[in-house]
Design an enzyme around this catalytic site. Sequence first.
Site, PDB file in Angstrom:
ATOM      1  N   LYS A  41     -32.324 -48.857 -36.314  1.00 17.44           N
ATOM      2  CA  LYS A  41     -32.148 -48.474 -37.697  1.00 17.44           C
ATOM      3  C   LYS A  41     -33.475 -48.165 -38.382  1.00 17.44           C
ATOM      4  CE  LYS A  41     -28.527 -51.946 -38.246  1.00 17.44           C
ATOM      5  NZ  LYS A  41     -28.229 -53.251 -38.927  1.00 17.44           N
ATOM      6  N   GLY A  42     -34.565 -48.631 -37.777  1.00 16.89           N
ATOM      7  CA  GLY A  42     -35.850 -48.645 -38.473  1.00 16.89           C
ATOM      8  C   GLY A  42     -36.384 -47.292 -38.908  1.00 16.89           C
ATOM      9  N   GLU A  65     -39.536 -42.131 -34.386  1.00 16.85           N
ATOM     10  CA  GLU A  65     -39.582 -43.585 -34.194  1.00 16.85           C
ATOM     11  C   GLU A  65     -40.345 -44.212 -35.365  1.00 16.85           C
ATOM     12  OE1 GLU A  65     -38.132 -45.827 -32.658  1.00 16.85           O
ATOM     13  OE2 GLU A  65     -39.223 -46.694 -30.983  1.00 16.85           O
ATOM     14  N   ASP A  66     -39.863 -45.340 -35.820  1.00 15.19           N
ATOM     15  CA  ASP A  66     -40.522 -46.024 -36.934  1.00 15.19           C
ATOM     16  C   ASP A  66     -41.893 -46.550 -36.539  1.00 15.19           C
ATOM     17  OD1 ASP A  66     -39.415 -47.862 -35.160  1.00 15.19           O
ATOM     18  OD2 ASP A  66     -38.346 -49.011 -36.672  1.00 15.19           O
ATOM     19  N   ASP A 118     -45.013 -50.408 -30.898  1.00 14.15           N
ATOM     20  CA  ASP A 118     -45.718 -51.671 -30.740  1.00 14.15           C
ATOM     21  C   ASP A 118     -46.158 -51.742 -29.267  1.00 14.15           C
ATOM     22  OD1 ASP A 118     -45.501 -54.660 -32.324  1.00 14.15           O
ATOM     23  OD2 ASP A 118     -45.575 -54.731 -30.151  1.00 14.15           O
ATOM     24  N   LYS A 170     -49.359 -49.377 -33.201  1.00 12.55           N
ATOM     25  CA  LYS A 170     -50.272 -50.523 -33.061  1.00 12.55           C
ATOM     26  C   LYS A 170     -50.988 -50.366 -31.724  1.00 12.55           C
ATOM     27  CE  LYS A 170     -47.061 -53.777 -35.307  1.00 12.55           C
ATOM     28  NZ  LYS A 170     -46.208 -54.951 -35.075  1.00 12.55           N
ATOM     29  N   PHE A 182     -47.305 -57.804 -38.259  1.00 10.93           N
ATOM     30  CA  PHE A 182     -45.880 -57.511 -38.392  1.00 10.93           C
ATOM     31  C   PHE A 182     -45.647 -56.920 -39.784  1.00 10.93           C
ATOM     32  CE2 PHE A 182     -41.361 -58.054 -38.869  1.00 10.93           C
ATOM     33  CZ  PHE A 182     -40.915 -57.684 -37.613  1.00 10.93           C
ATOM     34  N   ASP A 190     -37.618 -53.755 -40.825  1.00  6.45           N
ATOM     35  CA  ASP A 190     -37.035 -55.015 -41.316  1.00  6.45           C
ATOM     36  C   ASP A 190     -37.713 -56.232 -40.717  1.00  6.45           C
ATOM     37  OD1 ASP A 190     -35.969 -54.726 -38.618  1.00  6.45           O
ATOM     38  OD2 ASP A 190     -34.580 -56.327 -39.144  1.00  6.45           O
ATOM     39  N   ARG A 221     -35.784 -53.395 -45.569  1.00  9.87           N
ATOM     40  CA  ARG A 221     -35.757 -51.990 -45.144  1.00  9.87           C
ATOM     41  C   ARG A 221     -35.905 -51.026 -46.322  1.00  9.87           C
ATOM     42  NH1 ARG A 221     -34.316 -51.744 -39.717  1.00  9.87           N
ATOM     43  NH2 ARG A 221     -32.814 -53.266 -38.988  1.00  9.87           N
TER      44      ARG A 221
HETATM   45  P1  IMP Z   1     -41.886 -51.776 -28.871  1.00 12.77           P
HETATM   46  O1  IMP Z   1     -40.846 -51.516 -27.827  1.00 12.77           O
HETATM   47  O2  IMP Z   1     -42.663 -53.030 -28.581  1.00 12.77           O
HETATM   48  O3  IMP Z   1     -42.799 -50.588 -29.101  1.00 12.77           O
HETATM   49  O4  IMP Z   1     -41.134 -52.120 -30.217  1.00 12.77           O
HETATM   50  C1  IMP Z   1     -40.570 -51.130 -31.004  1.00 12.77           C
HETATM   51  C2  IMP Z   1     -39.526 -51.676 -31.924  1.00 12.77           C
HETATM   52  O5  IMP Z   1     -39.777 -53.046 -32.296  1.00 12.77           O
HETATM   53  C3  IMP Z   1     -39.568 -50.885 -33.227  1.00 12.77           C
HETATM   54  O6  IMP Z   1     -38.713 -49.764 -33.164  1.00 12.77           O
HETATM   55  C4  IMP Z   1     -39.136 -51.919 -34.236  1.00 12.77           C
HETATM   56  O7  IMP Z   1     -37.734 -51.955 -34.324  1.00 12.77           O
HETATM   57  C5  IMP Z   1     -39.633 -53.246 -33.688  1.00 12.77           C
HETATM   58  N1  IMP Z   1     -40.954 -53.586 -34.262  1.00 12.77           N
HETATM   59  C6  IMP Z   1     -42.138 -53.630 -33.609  1.00 12.77           C
HETATM   60  N2  IMP Z   1     -43.123 -54.001 -34.438  1.00 12.77           N
HETATM   61  C7  IMP Z   1     -42.555 -54.176 -35.653  1.00 12.77           C
HETATM   62  C8  IMP Z   1     -43.078 -54.550 -36.949  1.00 12.77           C
HETATM   63  O8  IMP Z   1     -44.279 -54.776 -37.168  1.00 12.77           O
HETATM   64  N3  IMP Z   1     -42.158 -54.615 -37.941  1.00 12.77           N
HETATM   65  C9  IMP Z   1     -40.835 -54.361 -37.765  1.00 12.77           C
HETATM   66  N4  IMP Z   1     -40.315 -54.023 -36.585  1.00 12.77           N
HETATM   67  C10 IMP Z   1     -41.164 -53.917 -35.531  1.00 12.77           C
END
Ligand code: IMP
Length: 179
Positions: free
Chosen positions: A46-47, A102-103, A106, A134, A156, A163, A169
């Site tokens: 949803k992000g 993509e929001d 990470d 990040k 974070f 969220d 959100r």
């Molecule tokens: P990744 O697979 O570790 O890159 O994580 C990506 C997903 O984790 C994002 O689409 C978010 O839904 C969630 N996420 C990662 N970091 C954050 C943050 O700082 N705030 C909120 N959601 C996050």
Amino acid sequence: MSDEVKFYEPTVYIPEAEIKTRVRELAEKINEEFGGSELTVICTLKGSIVFFADLIRHLNMPVVCEFLGMSSYGNHTTSTGEVKVTLDLNEPLIGKNVLVVEDIVDSGLTLNYVIEYLKVRKPASVKTAALLLKPDALKAHQLQIDYVGFQIPNKFVVGYGLDYAEKFRGLPYIGVIET
Ligand code: IMP
């Protein structure tokens, strides 16, 4: 100030006006690259909803909007890269130019999974846009992110679609919370 008040009032990290300017800049780059060709823009739920909604309003080409629902098998703040698809796309992607919106990236494992999931459908091209990255948390080092809004430290963040336990959100800015 009590802990409870701090939790409900994130500290502004990227103000609304800065996000607005940056989203417009990203859209301009995408417009330059794709010209008038149709683009299938995929919102990862949803992000990405707010970023997606703002971005597509600055795109000049014909845009087909698609939504991909995913839930991570990790806990809330760390991702395992193993993703369950909870809502699939409506249209075939064969021969289409695709932009995944993509929001936040990470570890990058989620976006990596999404790209592989989409490539199986034989699109003509797959590009990626992430509002936030990040770099210090990145594990999927081969991941190609074509349009990045802001690089941020390993904090974070919430707001502008992001969220914490389904809250925040709707904030118009990116904020940090102290939990
Ligand atoms: P990744 O697979 O570790 O890159 O994580 C990506 C997903 O984790 C994002 O689409 C978010 O839904 C969630 N996420 C990662 N970091 C954050 C943050 O700082 N705030 C909120 N959601 C996050």
